[in-house]
Design a protein around this motif. Sequence first.
Motif, PDB file in Angstrom:
ATOM      1  N   ILE A  11       0.894  -1.163   0.000  1.00  0.00           N
ATOM      2  CA  ILE A  11       0.000   0.000   0.000  1.00  0.00           C
ATOM      3  C   ILE A  11       0.931   1.211   0.000  1.00  0.00           C
ATOM      4  O   ILE A  11       1.788   1.329   0.887  1.00  0.00           O
ATOM      5  N   VAL A  12       0.791   2.087  -0.986  1.00  0.00           N
ATOM      6  CA  VAL A  12       1.807   3.130  -1.145  1.00  0.00           C
ATOM      7  C   VAL A  12       1.228   4.551  -1.120  1.00  0.00           C
ATOM      8  O   VAL A  12       0.061   4.771  -1.435  1.00  0.00           O
ATOM      9  N   THR A  13       2.101   5.464  -0.752  1.00  0.00           N
ATOM     10  CA  THR A  13       1.787   6.893  -0.802  1.00  0.00           C
ATOM     11  C   THR A  13       3.033   7.587  -1.354  1.00  0.00           C
ATOM     12  O   THR A  13       4.149   7.113  -1.138  1.00  0.00           O
ATOM     13  N   THR A  14       2.835   8.669  -2.078  1.00  0.00           N
ATOM     14  CA  THR A  14       3.986   9.378  -2.645  1.00  0.00           C
ATOM     15  C   THR A  14       4.109  10.717  -1.928  1.00  0.00           C
ATOM     16  O   THR A  14       3.122  11.432  -1.755  1.00  0.00           O
ATOM     17  N   ASP A  15       5.324  11.020  -1.470  1.00  0.00           N
ATOM     18  CA  ASP A  15       5.459  12.167  -0.564  1.00  0.00           C
ATOM     19  C   ASP A  15       5.896  13.447  -1.274  1.00  0.00           C
ATOM     20  O   ASP A  15       5.942  13.509  -2.501  1.00  0.00           O
ATOM     21  N   LEU A  16       6.233  14.450  -0.475  1.00  0.00           N
ATOM     22  CA  LEU A  16       6.518  15.773  -1.042  1.00  0.00           C
ATOM     23  C   LEU A  16       7.771  15.792  -1.908  1.00  0.00           C
ATOM     24  O   LEU A  16       7.932  16.680  -2.739  1.00  0.00           O
ATOM     25  N   VAL A  17       8.682  14.820  -1.692  1.00  0.00           N
ATOM     26  CA  VAL A  17       9.861  14.776  -2.550  1.00  0.00           C
ATOM     27  C   VAL A  17       9.712  13.703  -3.625  1.00  0.00           C
ATOM     28  O   VAL A  17      10.678  13.284  -4.257  1.00  0.00           O
ATOM     29  N   SER A  18       8.460  13.276  -3.814  1.00  0.00           N
ATOM     30  CA  SER A  18       8.122  12.330  -4.882  1.00  0.00           C
ATOM     31  C   SER A  18       8.791  10.972  -4.733  1.00  0.00           C
ATOM     32  O   SER A  18       9.128  10.335  -5.727  1.00  0.00           O
ATOM     33  N   ILE A  19       8.989  10.579  -3.502  1.00  0.00           N
ATOM     34  CA  ILE A  19       9.435   9.209  -3.260  1.00  0.00           C
ATOM     35  C   ILE A  19       8.182   8.428  -2.863  1.00  0.00           C
ATOM     36  O   ILE A  19       7.393   8.888  -2.032  1.00  0.00           O
ATOM     37  N   THR A  20       8.004   7.283  -3.496  1.00  0.00           N
ATOM     38  CA  THR A  20       6.846   6.440  -3.205  1.00  0.00           C
ATOM     39  C   THR A  20       7.247   5.474  -2.094  1.00  0.00           C
ATOM     40  O   THR A  20       8.219   4.746  -2.221  1.00  0.00           O
ATOM     41  N   ARG A  21       6.497   5.570  -0.989  1.00  0.00           N
ATOM     42  CA  ARG A  21       6.812   4.745   0.180  1.00  0.00           C
ATOM     43  C   ARG A  21       5.574   3.945   0.546  1.00  0.00           C
ATOM     44  O   ARG A  21       4.471   4.267   0.104  1.00  0.00           O
ATOM     45  N   GLY A  22       5.730   2.948   1.369  1.00  0.00           N
ATOM     46  CA  GLY A  22       4.534   2.202   1.721  1.00  0.00           C
ATOM     47  C   GLY A  22       4.815   1.039   2.641  1.00  0.00           C
ATOM     48  O   GLY A  22       5.929   0.899   3.141  1.00  0.00           O
ATOM     49  N   ARG A  23       3.789   0.249   2.839  1.00  0.00           N
ATOM     50  CA  ARG A  23       3.902  -0.920   3.707  1.00  0.00           C
ATOM     51  C   ARG A  23       3.302  -2.129   3.000  1.00  0.00           C
ATOM     52  O   ARG A  23       2.248  -2.026   2.375  1.00  0.00           O
ATOM     53  N   PRO A  24       3.963  -3.274   3.153  1.00  0.00           N
ATOM     54  CA  PRO A  24       3.499  -4.474   2.452  1.00  0.00           C
ATOM     55  C   PRO A  24       2.611  -5.364   3.314  1.00  0.00           C
ATOM     56  O   PRO A  24       2.762  -5.415   4.533  1.00  0.00           O
ATOM     57  N   LEU A  25       1.678  -6.024   2.671  1.00  0.00           N
ATOM     58  CA  LEU A  25       0.829  -7.025   3.322  1.00  0.00           C
ATOM     59  C   LEU A  25       0.807  -8.255   2.421  1.00  0.00           C
ATOM     60  O   LEU A  25       0.969  -8.124   1.210  1.00  0.00           O
ATOM     61  N   PRO A  26       0.559  -9.412   3.017  1.00  0.00           N
ATOM     62  CA  PRO A  26       0.378 -10.583   2.152  1.00  0.00           C
ATOM     63  C   PRO A  26      -0.786 -10.319   1.200  1.00  0.00           C
ATOM     64  O   PRO A  26      -1.766  -9.674   1.593  1.00  0.00           O
ATOM     65  N   SER A  27      -0.654 -10.764  -0.024  1.00  0.00           N
ATOM     66  CA  SER A  27      -1.672 -10.408  -1.024  1.00  0.00           C
ATOM     67  C   SER A  27      -3.071 -10.831  -0.584  1.00  0.00           C
ATOM     68  O   SER A  27      -4.050 -10.166  -0.915  1.00  0.00           O
ATOM     69  N   GLN A  28      -3.147 -11.909   0.200  1.00  0.00           N
ATOM     70  CA  GLN A  28      -4.470 -12.389   0.631  1.00  0.00           C
ATOM     71  C   GLN A  28      -5.170 -11.425   1.586  1.00  0.00           C
ATOM     72  O   GLN A  28      -6.399 -11.458   1.702  1.00  0.00           O
ATOM     73  N   SER A  29      -4.390 -10.571   2.309  1.00  0.00           N
ATOM     74  CA  SER A  29      -5.058  -9.758   3.341  1.00  0.00           C
ATOM     75  C   SER A  29      -5.411  -8.350   2.893  1.00  0.00           C
ATOM     76  O   SER A  29      -5.901  -7.545   3.676  1.00  0.00           O
ATOM     77  N   ILE A  30      -5.171  -8.047   1.621  1.00  0.00           N
ATOM     78  CA  ILE A  30      -5.360  -6.661   1.202  1.00  0.00           C
ATOM     79  C   ILE A  30      -6.833  -6.231   1.271  1.00  0.00           C
ATOM     80  O   ILE A  30      -7.142  -5.130   1.739  1.00  0.00           O
ATOM     81  N   GLU A  31      -7.741  -7.116   0.853  1.00  0.00           N
ATOM     82  CA  GLU A  31      -9.161  -6.752   0.886  1.00  0.00           C
ATOM     83  C   GLU A  31      -9.613  -6.517   2.327  1.00  0.00           C
ATOM     84  O   GLU A  31     -10.364  -5.605   2.629  1.00  0.00           O
ATOM     85  N   LYS A  32      -9.091  -7.384   3.219  1.00  0.00           N
ATOM     86  CA  LYS A  32      -9.479  -7.297   4.630  1.00  0.00           C
ATOM     87  C   LYS A  32      -9.012  -5.978   5.260  1.00  0.00           C
ATOM     88  O   LYS A  32      -9.678  -5.414   6.130  1.00  0.00           O
ATOM     89  N   SER A  33      -7.854  -5.484   4.806  1.00  0.00           N
ATOM     90  CA  SER A  33      -7.308  -4.266   5.421  1.00  0.00           C
ATOM     91  C   SER A  33      -7.884  -3.000   4.782  1.00  0.00           C
ATOM     92  O   SER A  33      -7.557  -1.884   5.196  1.00  0.00           O
ATOM     93  N   ALA A  34      -8.751  -3.185   3.768  1.00  0.00           N
ATOM     94  CA  ALA A  34      -9.244  -2.008   3.030  1.00  0.00           C
ATOM     95  C   ALA A  34      -9.993  -1.028   3.934  1.00  0.00           C
ATOM     96  O   ALA A  34      -9.930   0.181   3.739  1.00  0.00           O
ATOM     97  N   ALA A  35     -10.687  -1.549   4.951  1.00  0.00           N
ATOM     98  CA  ALA A  35     -11.510  -0.670   5.782  1.00  0.00           C
ATOM     99  C   ALA A  35     -10.681   0.196   6.726  1.00  0.00           C
ATOM    100  O   ALA A  35     -11.016   1.366   6.951  1.00  0.00           O
ATOM    101  N   THR A  36      -9.583  -0.337   7.263  1.00  0.00           N
ATOM    102  CA  THR A  36      -8.834   0.421   8.272  1.00  0.00           C
ATOM    103  C   THR A  36      -7.379   0.699   7.889  1.00  0.00           C
ATOM    104  O   THR A  36      -6.714   1.503   8.530  1.00  0.00           O
TER     105      THR A  36
END
Length: 440
Positions: A11-36
């Motif tokens: 799950i990524v966000t791009t910051d003020l210096v245009s670096i894309t950063r984020g945190r990884p989850l197992p592909s199976q849990s992405i839908e589950k984490s969508a709410a929070t």
Amino acid sequence: MTSTIDHLVSIVTTDLVSITRGRPLPSQSIEKSAATGVGWVPANLSLTPFGGIVSENPWGSSGDLRLLPDTSARYTTDLTGSPTPFDVVMGDLVELDGRPWSGCTRSLLKSAAEDLKRETGLSVIATFEQEFRLFDCGLPEAHPFSLSALRAADPFPARLFAALEQAGVSPEMVLAEYGENQFEITNGPTDAISAADRAVVIREVTREMARNLGWRASFSPKSAPDAVGNGVHIHFSFVDSAGKAVTYDATRPGGLSADAGAFCAGVLKHLPAITVLTASSVPSFYRLKPHNWSSSYTWLAQQDREASLRICPIVSIGGRDPSRQFNIEYRVADATSNPYLALTSIVRAGLEGLKERISDPPLFSGDPETLAEAEREKLGLRRLPLTLEDAVEALKADRTVTSWFDPALIESFVGVKSAEVERARSMTPEDVCSLYGKLY
Ligand code: GLU
Ligand code: MG
């Protein structure tokens, strides 16, 4: 025990210096984490491209946010040559109760596009055309735009195209450009958020694919002070609420509809201040010089690649409809700027022009450098800031532009940019280019 994890999705966000950063989850849990979503830290917005968080930042060491995946914006490809798929979901930064966070550039673009639509009925359609240079690739010297430059890089261009297509960013072309080992990627026009999302994905997929070949792809605006620049050209046009293209009017100067003319006038009015939000680093200003096919004045022109706003050509072959192709290209951008913030600035400035109904900027054709200052002034040709430091001052001086953002975001941006100015102060332009070449 065998793992059920297939691969990780970030799950990524791009910051003020245009670096894309984020945190990884197992592909199976992405839908589950969508709410929070996953946790994030406000002070991350004050990270410099060199790594550290600047000490003068409005966020301090406290506070927590959530990075919420937008599962409708997931980009996946297993064609980058990496052992596991490239799989990213764009994220929005929100407060713990779900309210948008004022430092989330993706949310800022969403609300700018919504405001434009609510106040004028117009939706912006955009695409980012991006240039980059390959390093450590051992490619032979080749002629600009040549077939041999393209074929010598084989299979890179074809595989890159395939990966981008599979990721869903609608690539149109991967081509050999003018500069040494320079290439360009174009992709189809789409809504504002998807356009900026795609700009991020294109950069990341390109870098990953090059890395897997032992090469390095750099989108930095200048690989050397006098090298050919890498631009990011942001094309935009408008549709009305019925989806009808409304940028073109054959009866008006340059073919600009009245709305498009007022929008361009707003962009040019605020351009000195928004320059730093679209060309955001020290080397950006080595690119924004006359006679570089980049842009260096507040200037609207028909089909001139030195203009800051270039009205693109329309093709009438086979009786094609001009209204759907007609678009304007903003040329003051490069990849050291955050694509969400860059497009937010263009949309907000254009909206100011529409609200004030500023009359169309004059079309100028020629070389502003050959004119006397008084003549340039008459034509509305103002020189863009000459350095990052000047560009930060121009931003701070335009109260309209700063009013579009939370003061904390401006403070954070200025803090980071000042750190970049300081770092470069004792460096030669060559060293600045080589540093940024590695960072972007
Ligand atoms: N490389 C040029 C730039 O720095 C643009 C050349 C072109 O028009 O494609 O923006
Ligand atoms: Mg180009």
